[in-house]
Scaffold this motif. Structure first.
Motif, PDB file in Angstrom:
ATOM      1  N   ASP A 124       0.976  -1.184   0.027  1.00 33.26           N
ATOM      2  CA  ASP A 124      -0.093   0.009   0.056  1.00 33.26           C
ATOM      3  C   ASP A 124       0.977   1.103  -0.034  1.00 33.26           C
ATOM      4  N   PRO A 125       0.865   2.052  -1.066  1.00 36.72           N
ATOM      5  CA  PRO A 125       0.026   2.031  -2.299  1.00 36.72           C
ATOM      6  C   PRO A 125       0.209   0.681  -3.210  1.00 36.72           C
ATOM      7  N   ALA A 126      -0.771   0.344  -4.127  1.00 33.04           N
ATOM      8  CA  ALA A 126      -0.614  -0.943  -4.570  1.00 33.04           C
ATOM      9  C   ALA A 126      -0.624  -0.789  -6.213  1.00 33.04           C
ATOM     10  N   ILE A 144      -0.219  -4.031   3.275  1.00 34.48           N
ATOM     11  CA  ILE A 144       0.902  -3.795   4.214  1.00 34.48           C
ATOM     12  C   ILE A 144       1.825  -2.501   3.714  1.00 34.48           C
ATOM     13  N   PRO A 145       1.995  -1.530   4.589  1.00 31.08           N
ATOM     14  CA  PRO A 145       2.576  -0.377   4.293  1.00 31.08           C
ATOM     15  C   PRO A 145       3.928  -0.466   3.505  1.00 31.08           C
ATOM     16  N   LEU A 146       4.465   0.532   2.729  1.00 32.05           N
ATOM     17  CA  LEU A 146       5.631   0.463   2.288  1.00 32.05           C
ATOM     18  C   LEU A 146       6.665   1.711   2.777  1.00 32.05           C
ATOM     19  N   SER A 355      -4.431   8.251  -4.931  1.00 32.52           N
ATOM     20  CA  SER A 355      -5.798   7.707  -4.417  1.00 32.52           C
ATOM     21  C   SER A 355      -6.150   6.466  -5.333  1.00 32.52           C
ATOM     22  N   ALA A 356      -5.601   6.710  -6.606  1.00 32.68           N
ATOM     23  CA  ALA A 356      -5.630   5.642  -7.597  1.00 32.68           C
ATOM     24  C   ALA A 356      -5.220   4.241  -7.150  1.00 32.68           C
ATOM     25  N   SER A 360      -5.701   0.877   1.794  1.00 33.79           N
ATOM     26  CA  SER A 360      -6.088   0.958   3.257  1.00 33.79           C
ATOM     27  C   SER A 360      -5.896   2.465   3.503  1.00 33.79           C
ATOM     28  N   GLN A 361      -5.199   3.232   3.015  1.00 38.03           N
ATOM     29  CA  GLN A 361      -4.787   4.362   3.097  1.00 38.03           C
ATOM     30  C   GLN A 361      -5.390   5.544   1.889  1.00 38.03           C
TER      31      GLN A 361
END
Length: 394
Positions: A124-126, A144-146, A355-356, A360-361
């Motif tokens: 995330d972002p993906a 899972i965050p980066l 946002s694209a 989860s964020q």
């Protein structure tokens, strides 16, 4: 819809077109500098070399025939040799599977590895194409965050220790799309160890690994465990039109993918696979070609990052592009990139709002910018246009 019109499959419920593809339709005007696309520069694609390889292939009538579902044999041999170097171990031919671009490999894997409701872990972002595949498969998606070193493997560990059991973990390991970061060597080893300890698949999605600028990308995650399936592609280093991607996976996975591919399109194109094989096997030519592409992309990445930091200062935080095609920018002053986009287009510049790529964020203060298709002067002008749009937003 007529009451007598047959219904469509429920798997389409909740699916939507890629926001990036939709945005590209809006930014095709010649007066707009688009940083939105994720496209390699067509001026750097080796047209003459492709033409020579095509002429050579067409001299053999069999190149116009069907080929094996797993891919044209000589191409698989070339790929096995190249991937053996990347993985640091011999890769047998039965573990090489050629697909219609690496996106098809991801789509087929979604059918082979996932049942409806299966847990899939993404970054995330993906990568949007992965989200489309996993949603179509009916998966339950957890993000899972980066950070600057790629996927937060410590956060994945916490998820596993809480009892979650993913069927699959997806990572864009090198020069992430959209975030631009690279998974560190230590985290690669940790991720592979977790896959073996908890019994899940890792899909290492790596279309950008050969587009490094200062130093080569780290050793592939797939080198550390047979639970890691590696995807790559000729699209970013040769040309997307060839539609040649490949997968390195255990034999049982390849055979499952083969069954599904036979139902989808029987096989790929023997002609374009012959072209790719010739170009990928010519190591002196390919090395020179990649050096040229890396040099030009590296200059453009530096120009974009420098212009962003000069124009916005501490109002933004951006990645240092070490390879790939993208720069990720976070505004620190509350700028909403979704609301800003129409004004930016009015000022003649486009980007993809963060946002694209959100899971989860929301990433409302973020954007992805692609530097590959414009030279330094155009990129600097694009950032100036963006700055005027931000200023106009007040």
């Amino acid at each position: 819809m007529s009451p007598h019109t047959p219904p469509l499959s429920r798997r389409l419920d909740g699916l939507q077109s890629s926001a990036i593809r939709d945005l590209l339709k809006l930014t095709a005007r010649p007066d707009i500098v688009s940083l939105a696309g994720g496209l390699p520069d067509e001026q750097l694609m080796p047209r003459e070399a492709i033409a020579r390889a095509a002429e050579s292939a067409l001299a053999d009538p069999s190149r116009l025939q069907y080929t094996e579902s797993a891919g044209w044999g000589p191409l698989r041999e070339v790929l096995a040799s190249r991937e053996s170097v990347r993985l640091g171990r011999p890769v047998p031919l039965e573990e090489i599977f050629v697909t219609h671009g690496s996106q098809q490999a991801l789509s087929l894997l979604g059918e082979v590895l996932l049942d409806p409701g299966a847990l899939v872990v993404v970054e995330d972002p993906a990568y949007v194409g992965a989200l489309q595949v996993f949603r179509a498969a009916g998966a339950r998606i957890v993000a899972i965050p980066l950070d600057a070193d790629g996927m937060r493997v410590d956060a994945l560990t916490e998820l596993l220790e809480r009892g979650e059991r993913p069927a699959l973990v997806h990572t864009v390991s090198n020069f992430h799309n959209p975030r631009g970061v690279t998974l560190s060597p230590q985290r690669r080893r940790e991720l592979a160890a977790l896959a073996e300890r908890y019994g899940f698949w890792v899909v290492e999605d790596d279309p950008y690994g050969e587009l490094w600028f200062d130093r080569p990308a780290p050793q592939a995650v797939a080198s550390y465990s047979p639970n890691v399936i590696r995807l790559s592609s000729a699209s970013k280093i040769l040309a997307p039109t060839l539609r040649v991607g490949w997968m390195i996976a255990p034999n049982e996975v390849c055979r499952g993918v083969e069954l599904l591919k036979q139902g989808a399109d029987l096989c790929g194109s023997a002609l374009t696979q012959q072209i790719a094989a010739d170009l990928l096997a010519d190591e002196p030519w390919l090395g020179a070609h990649l050096d040229k592409v890396r040099g030009i992309y590296g200059e453009r990445a530096t120009a974009l990052v420098s212009a962003v930091r000069a124009r916005f200062g501490d109002r933004v935080v951006s990645t240092d592009a070490a390879g790939g095609m993208f720069v990720w920018l976070d505004f620190t002053d509350g700028t909403d990139t979704v609301e800003l986009l129409p004004r930016a287009i009015d000022h003649g510049v486009a980007y993809v709002p963060g946002s694209a790529f959100a899971v989860s964020q929301p990433y409302r203060g973020s954007m992805r910018m692609c530097f590959t298709t414009s030279d330094a002067a155009v990129l600097t002008d694009a950032v100036d246009r963006l700055g005027r749009a931000v200023d106009a937003a007040g």
